[in-house]
Motif scaffolding. Structure first.
Motif, PDB file in Angstrom:
ATOM      1  N   ASP A 232      35.891 136.347 -13.819  1.00 14.21           N
ATOM      2  CA  ASP A 232      36.356 136.522 -15.055  1.00 14.21           C
ATOM      3  C   ASP A 232      37.829 136.945 -14.918  1.00 14.21           C
ATOM      4  OD1 ASP A 232      36.508 136.996 -17.911  1.00 14.21           O
ATOM      5  OD2 ASP A 232      35.585 138.961 -17.857  1.00 14.21           O
ATOM      6  N   LEU A 233      38.346 137.756 -14.109  1.00 13.66           N
ATOM      7  CA  LEU A 233      39.575 138.034 -13.750  1.00 13.66           C
ATOM      8  C   LEU A 233      39.769 137.824 -12.273  1.00 13.66           C
ATOM      9  CD1 LEU A 233      42.443 139.107 -15.339  1.00 13.66           C
ATOM     10  CD2 LEU A 233      41.518 141.255 -15.002  1.00 13.66           C
ATOM     11  N   LEU A 234      40.432 136.836 -11.717  1.00 14.07           N
ATOM     12  CA  LEU A 234      40.391 136.444 -10.426  1.00 14.07           C
ATOM     13  C   LEU A 234      41.386 137.567  -9.653  1.00 14.07           C
ATOM     14  CD1 LEU A 234      39.082 134.103  -8.767  1.00 14.07           C
ATOM     15  CD2 LEU A 234      41.599 132.980  -9.036  1.00 14.07           C
TER      16      LEU A 234
ATOM     17  N   ASP B  75      30.118 131.705 -20.566  1.00 12.26           N
ATOM     18  CA  ASP B  75      30.471 132.857 -21.562  1.00 12.26           C
ATOM     19  C   ASP B  75      29.330 133.622 -21.726  1.00 12.26           C
ATOM     20  OD1 ASP B  75      33.135 131.867 -21.089  1.00 12.26           O
ATOM     21  OD2 ASP B  75      33.054 131.084 -23.174  1.00 12.26           O
ATOM     22  N   ALA B  76      28.276 132.991 -22.260  1.00 16.27           N
ATOM     23  CA  ALA B  76      26.931 133.683 -22.796  1.00 16.27           C
ATOM     24  C   ALA B  76      26.417 134.622 -21.633  1.00 16.27           C
ATOM     25  CB  ALA B  76      26.000 132.637 -23.410  1.00 16.27           C
ATOM     26  N   SER B  77      26.311 134.004 -20.354  1.00 17.71           N
ATOM     27  CA  SER B  77      25.795 134.828 -19.368  1.00 17.71           C
ATOM     28  C   SER B  77      26.417 135.965 -18.929  1.00 17.71           C
ATOM     29  CB  SER B  77      25.274 134.010 -18.221  1.00 17.71           C
ATOM     30  OG  SER B  77      26.497 133.381 -17.388  1.00 17.71           O
ATOM     31  N   VAL B  78      27.835 135.629 -18.747  1.00 22.30           N
ATOM     32  CA  VAL B  78      28.766 136.635 -18.323  1.00 22.30           C
ATOM     33  C   VAL B  78      28.486 138.189 -19.469  1.00 22.30           C
ATOM     34  CG1 VAL B  78      30.893 137.515 -18.177  1.00 22.30           C
ATOM     35  CG2 VAL B  78      30.419 135.292 -17.381  1.00 22.30           C
TER      36      VAL B  78
ATOM     37  N   ARG C 115      33.379 140.874 -22.545  1.00 17.33           N
ATOM     38  CA  ARG C 115      33.454 140.246 -21.530  1.00 17.33           C
ATOM     39  C   ARG C 115      32.972 138.878 -21.837  1.00 17.33           C
ATOM     40  NH1 ARG C 115      33.834 143.157 -16.501  1.00 17.33           N
ATOM     41  NH2 ARG C 115      34.135 141.111 -15.862  1.00 17.33           N
ATOM     42  N   PRO C 116      33.246 137.710 -21.314  1.00 10.28           N
ATOM     43  CA  PRO C 116      34.279 137.448 -20.477  1.00 10.28           C
ATOM     44  C   PRO C 116      35.765 137.683 -21.254  1.00 10.28           C
ATOM     45  CG  PRO C 116      33.488 135.430 -21.067  1.00 10.28           C
ATOM     46  CD  PRO C 116      32.631 136.464 -21.839  1.00 10.28           C
ATOM     47  N   LEU C 117      36.826 137.929 -20.347  1.00 12.74           N
ATOM     48  CA  LEU C 117      38.047 137.996 -20.879  1.00 12.74           C
ATOM     49  C   LEU C 117      38.800 136.681 -21.074  1.00 12.74           C
ATOM     50  CD1 LEU C 117      39.361 140.758 -18.243  1.00 12.74           C
ATOM     51  CD2 LEU C 117      38.588 141.036 -20.793  1.00 12.74           C
ATOM     52  N   GLN C 118      38.186 135.738 -20.374  1.00 10.01           N
ATOM     53  CA  GLN C 118      38.693 134.592 -20.327  1.00 10.01           C
ATOM     54  C   GLN C 118      37.448 133.471 -20.588  1.00 10.01           C
ATOM     55  OE1 GLN C 118      42.074 133.391 -17.579  1.00 10.01           O
ATOM     56  NE2 GLN C 118      40.633 134.929 -16.394  1.00 10.01           N
ATOM     57  N   SER C 119      37.716 132.160 -21.323  1.00  5.32           N
ATOM     58  CA  SER C 119      36.470 131.404 -21.707  1.00  5.32           C
ATOM     59  C   SER C 119      36.149 130.473 -20.326  1.00  5.32           C
ATOM     60  CB  SER C 119      37.086 130.261 -22.545  1.00  5.32           C
ATOM     61  OG  SER C 119      37.991 129.269 -21.976  1.00  5.32           O
ATOM     62  N   GLU C 120      34.950 130.322 -20.456  1.00  8.97           N
ATOM     63  CA  GLU C 120      34.465 129.538 -19.262  1.00  8.97           C
ATOM     64  C   GLU C 120      35.117 128.401 -18.855  1.00  8.97           C
ATOM     65  OE1 GLU C 120      30.802 126.714 -21.073  1.00  8.97           O
ATOM     66  OE2 GLU C 120      30.602 128.882 -21.139  1.00  8.97           O
TER      67      GLU C 120
ATOM     68  N   GLU D 136      38.641 126.033 -14.729  1.00  6.70           N
ATOM     69  CA  GLU D 136      39.860 125.263 -14.282  1.00  6.70           C
ATOM     70  C   GLU D 136      40.587 126.350 -13.196  1.00  6.70           C
ATOM     71  OE1 GLU D 136      43.890 123.380 -16.106  1.00  6.70           O
ATOM     72  OE2 GLU D 136      42.283 123.928 -17.468  1.00  6.70           O
ATOM     73  N   ILE D 137      40.671 127.482 -13.350  1.00  8.18           N
ATOM     74  CA  ILE D 137      41.283 128.283 -12.391  1.00  8.18           C
ATOM     75  C   ILE D 137      40.697 128.211 -11.131  1.00  8.18           C
ATOM     76  CG2 ILE D 137      41.763 130.856 -11.968  1.00  8.18           C
ATOM     77  CD1 ILE D 137      42.043 131.172 -15.015  1.00  8.18           C
ATOM     78  N   VAL D 138      39.371 128.372 -11.149  1.00  7.62           N
ATOM     79  CA  VAL D 138      38.554 128.484  -9.806  1.00  7.62           C
ATOM     80  C   VAL D 138      38.649 127.147  -9.166  1.00  7.62           C
ATOM     81  CG1 VAL D 138      36.376 128.609  -8.764  1.00  7.62           C
ATOM     82  CG2 VAL D 138      37.031 130.423 -10.307  1.00  7.62           C
ATOM     83  N   ALA D 139      38.617 126.091 -10.036  1.00  9.45           N
ATOM     84  CA  ALA D 139      38.726 124.734  -9.461  1.00  9.45           C
ATOM     85  C   ALA D 139      40.164 124.338  -8.761  1.00  9.45           C
ATOM     86  CB  ALA D 139      38.266 123.610 -10.519  1.00  9.45           C
ATOM     87  N   SER D 140      41.159 125.246  -9.263  1.00 16.64           N
ATOM     88  CA  SER D 140      42.277 124.978  -8.662  1.00 16.64           C
ATOM     89  C   SER D 140      42.569 125.507  -7.322  1.00 16.64           C
ATOM     90  CB  SER D 140      43.367 125.526  -9.590  1.00 16.64           C
ATOM     91  OG  SER D 140      43.357 126.785  -9.690  1.00 16.64           O
TER      92      SER D 140
END
Length: 171
Positions: free
Chosen positions: A37-39, A64-67, A75-80, A85-89
């Protein structure tokens, strides 16, 4: 050549085919999972060490629903899509898949990675999905640094230092 992170975000069906191809080429497939959620540095160390366990790292990202179900209101603070995209980068991540169930069991059964990597807040015996992983011949690996970082604590710290009563810091 830069790879578009969005091209690394796959459906479970796409991943199933990619994993079958990788296994046919004798590659080891690792799956890690989480909310991300917040890397923070704990996430990075977890994913880097998970990648060292094999050739291909898939990150299963909570929807988002499971978070919200796991972490509560706010939570989450950021959308799925943003979290994916952040994790994939990240250079150590090959693919990201979003899952909506409370646990990653059904995705593990569908994709069947060789290794399911979990953080150091677990032991091999306390991993909730361990029986699922063992049922298809996979194994569990505990990776990352000792649990000293959490999104929850980071949020608290941010709120304490930036709330309406926080002291002003001057440069």
């Amino acid at each position: 050549m830069t790879i578009d992170p969005k091209s690394r975000i796959k459906t479970s069906a796409e991943l199933k085919a990619l994993v079958q191809k990788a296994k046919a080429a004798s590659q080891t497939v690792v799956m890690a999972n989480g909310c991300f959620d917040l890397l923070h540095v704990g996430h990075i160390r977890y994913l880097q060490e998970a990648k060292r366990c094999g050739d291909i790292l898939i990150v299963a990202l909570n929807s988002d629903a499971s978070v919200q179900a796991l972490k509560g209101a706010g939570r989450p603070l950021q959308s799925e899509s943003e979290r994916a995209e952040i994790v994939a980068s990240l250079g150590c991540v090959d693919y990201v898949v979003v899952f909506d169930s409370p646990t990653v069991d059904s995705l593990l059964l569908e994709i069947r990675p060789d290794i399911h990597a979990k953080g150091t807040d677990y032991t091999r015996e306390s991993v909730p999905e361990r029986d699922t992983v063992r049922s298809y011949g996979g194994r569990v690996a505990i990776v990352g640094d000792p649990k000293g970082h959490s999104t929850r604590d980071l949020i608290k710290s941010i709120l304490m230092t930036s709330g309406p009563c926080a002291p002003l810091k001057r440069s």
